[in-house]
Design a protein around this motif. Sequence first.
Motif, PDB file in Angstrom:
ATOM      1  N   ALA A 185     -29.708 102.258 100.293  1.00 54.39           N
ATOM      2  CA  ALA A 185     -30.047 103.511  99.615  1.00 54.39           C
ATOM      3  C   ALA A 185     -29.675 103.412  98.140  1.00 54.39           C
ATOM      4  O   ALA A 185     -28.649 102.835  97.777  1.00 54.39           O
ATOM      5  CB  ALA A 185     -29.318 104.675 100.269  1.00 54.39           C
ATOM      6  N   THR A 204     -30.289 101.499 106.821  1.00 51.25           N
ATOM      7  CA  THR A 204     -30.812 102.393 105.779  1.00 51.25           C
ATOM      8  C   THR A 204     -29.777 102.781 104.721  1.00 51.25           C
ATOM      9  O   THR A 204     -30.054 102.674 103.510  1.00 51.25           O
ATOM     10  CB  THR A 204     -31.426 103.652 106.416  1.00 51.25           C
ATOM     11  N   VAL A 258     -32.736 100.185 112.054  1.00 50.00           N
ATOM     12  CA  VAL A 258     -33.133 100.927 110.848  1.00 50.00           C
ATOM     13  C   VAL A 258     -32.056 101.938 110.469  1.00 50.00           C
ATOM     14  O   VAL A 258     -31.691 102.068 109.291  1.00 50.00           O
ATOM     15  CB  VAL A 258     -34.488 101.628 111.073  1.00 50.00           C
ATOM     16  N   ASP A 259     -31.528 102.634 111.459  1.00 46.44           N
ATOM     17  CA  ASP A 259     -30.474 103.619 111.212  1.00 46.44           C
ATOM     18  C   ASP A 259     -29.243 102.953 110.610  1.00 46.44           C
ATOM     19  O   ASP A 259     -28.609 103.482 109.684  1.00 46.44           O
ATOM     20  CB  ASP A 259     -30.122 104.308 112.530  1.00 46.44           C
ATOM     21  N   GLU A 317     -32.316 107.629  97.932  1.00 48.48           N
ATOM     22  CA  GLU A 317     -33.572 107.132  98.475  1.00 48.48           C
ATOM     23  C   GLU A 317     -33.397 105.702  98.978  1.00 48.48           C
ATOM     24  O   GLU A 317     -32.702 104.896  98.371  1.00 48.48           O
ATOM     25  CB  GLU A 317     -34.666 107.179  97.409  1.00 48.48           C
ATOM     26  N   SER A 318     -34.047 105.399 100.096  1.00 47.75           N
ATOM     27  CA  SER A 318     -33.929 104.065 100.681  1.00 47.75           C
ATOM     28  C   SER A 318     -35.264 103.336 100.591  1.00 47.75           C
ATOM     29  O   SER A 318     -36.326 103.967 100.570  1.00 47.75           O
ATOM     30  CB  SER A 318     -33.498 104.167 102.149  1.00 47.75           C
ATOM     31  N   ASP A 319     -35.186 102.020 100.513  1.00 49.74           N
ATOM     32  CA  ASP A 319     -36.387 101.193 100.483  1.00 49.74           C
ATOM     33  C   ASP A 319     -36.863 100.997 101.920  1.00 49.74           C
ATOM     34  O   ASP A 319     -36.507 100.021 102.578  1.00 49.74           O
ATOM     35  CB  ASP A 319     -36.061  99.849  99.823  1.00 49.74           C
ATOM     36  N   GLY A 320     -37.659 101.948 102.386  1.00 50.29           N
ATOM     37  CA  GLY A 320     -38.086 101.947 103.778  1.00 50.29           C
ATOM     38  C   GLY A 320     -38.755 100.670 104.245  1.00 50.29           C
ATOM     39  O   GLY A 320     -38.354 100.094 105.266  1.00 50.29           O
ATOM     40  N   VAL A 364     -36.231  97.814 104.567  1.00 50.15           N
ATOM     41  CA  VAL A 364     -35.335  98.039 105.703  1.00 50.15           C
ATOM     42  C   VAL A 364     -36.056  97.736 107.013  1.00 50.15           C
ATOM     43  O   VAL A 364     -35.478  97.137 107.933  1.00 50.15           O
ATOM     44  CB  VAL A 364     -34.799  99.485 105.696  1.00 50.15           C
ATOM     45  N   GLU A 365     -37.314  98.127 107.108  1.00 46.31           N
ATOM     46  CA  GLU A 365     -38.098  97.843 108.312  1.00 46.31           C
ATOM     47  C   GLU A 365     -38.197  96.332 108.540  1.00 46.31           C
ATOM     48  O   GLU A 365     -38.038  95.851 109.669  1.00 46.31           O
ATOM     49  CB  GLU A 365     -39.503  98.439 108.179  1.00 46.31           C
TER      50      GLU A 365
END
Length: 211
Positions: A152, A148, A144-145, A157-160, A163-164
């Motif tokens: 962005a 991310t 994830v790190d 802002e990132s699409d959490g 990304v997960e």
Amino acid sequence: MVKGNDSASSAAGSSSRDVILDAARSLITSQGYDGMAVSDLCARSGLPASSIYYHFGNKLGVLAALLDRTFNELHALFPNPASFDDREPLERFETWFSAACDSLDRRPDYLRLLLAVSVGPHKDAESVRTTVRRIRDYAHASWVDALTPVFASDSGESDGPFVEQLAVLGRAMTDGLSVTNSFDGTSYSSHVAPFVSLVRGLAEERARAQV
């Protein structure tokens, strides 16, 4: 008393705990966990059963401790995505992933052991489950790190959720490569370029969709 052997002699200066874990790694690699008896550990390590029970409680305790030690060894080699913060997002990801795959190529036994334990008959044992969960949580957080910043937006802002999902896919790929590596000798590093291309394409597609 069980006589020592070359394995125990070469480990002079190491604790009996490490000698037992070295023996367990060798035995599990050659005959699997279920095929390893305490008597095998005694013969390979040159130590009595009482030492095994003293340090680990039982054979399952040996497995959990071996997995934990292997993780710590790999963790010392495994890169932190933050180490590459001076690079552009996609280059940062590629550099991290390349370094991670190089670490896995140097220690192919790590993911093989983790995968075998994760799906084996002992996966629900508390000592094993706790160790496996800690390892997989660390791996997921690293993915994830690393991903991310690539996804962005211009506002930062990132699409959490996306990304997960991609982090899960990345972990699944490396899990699968552990099997391919075991049977075909395929390296982890040989799959860096295709996966980076996939990530690049997804990032470009999502960037266009935001315009």
